[in-house]
Design an enzyme around this catalytic site. Structure first.
Site, short mmCIF file in Angstrom:
data_model
loop_
_atom_site.label_atom_id
_atom_site.label_comp_id
_atom_site.label_asym_id
_atom_site.label_seq_id
_atom_site.Cartn_x
_atom_site.Cartn_y
_atom_site.Cartn_z
CG ASN A 97 -96.04 2.01 -38.39
OD1 ASN A 97 -97.24 1.80 -38.34
ND2 ASN A 97 -95.24 1.82 -37.35
CD GLU A 105 -90.93 5.95 -33.93
OE1 GLU A 105 -90.11 5.09 -33.53
OE2 GLU A 105 -91.73 6.52 -33.18
CB VAL A 106 -86.38 3.24 -39.11
CG1 VAL A 106 -85.07 2.92 -39.82
CG2 VAL A 106 -86.18 3.31 -37.61
CG HIS A 110 -89.28 -1.29 -39.98
ND1 HIS A 110 -89.13 -0.05 -40.61
CD2 HIS A 110 -89.93 -1.03 -38.83
CE1 HIS A 110 -89.65 0.89 -39.85
NE2 HIS A 110 -90.16 0.32 -38.76
#
Length: 125
Positions: A97, A105-106, A110
């Protein structure tokens, strides 16, 4: 809460803290370029996150700023983890994402590796 794909790197993000050893993880792979570990909220029987060791917020800055060795090492790490998890034959899904619309979200690049069951269509139609 979703985060932007662009902007300054936040050294306090959870993945930076995992890389520094401040927060434990269930590690499945590590080398000079990447770290892979089990997701704490798995969405499939096999759900592993692969993160680069460098300070990259998203694919945007990773593709623009990472060295060729970092890029190759990270991509190889993703493939190695999928192979070592036994997911090549039955198949697996990669997901990364980037930004608020994708619900990142982070603020650290990743890649999610999902497998262990049929995953169905990628997006609801």
């Amino acid at each position: 809460m979703p985060v932007a794909a662009l902007g300054d790197y936040d050294d306090a993000n959870i993945f930076a803290r995992i890389l520094r050893g401040e927060i434990p993880c269930r590690q499945v792979f590590a080398d000079d370029h990447a770290l892979a570990f089990h997701d704490i909220n798995p969405q499939a029987p096999m759900h592993v996150l692969v993160i680069p060791r460098g300070r990259y917020r998203s694919w945007a800055d990773f593709s623009a700023l990472a060295s060729d060795a970092e890029i190759a090492g990270f991509i190889r790490a993703v493939g190695t983890v999928a192979r070592e998890m036994g997911l090549e034959e039955p198949g697996y899904r990669l997901l990364a994402n980037a930004g608020e619309d994708a619900h990142q979200e982070v603020p650290h690049l990743h890649v999610h590796i999902f497998g262990g069951r049929p995953l169905g269509p990628m997006l609801a139609r």
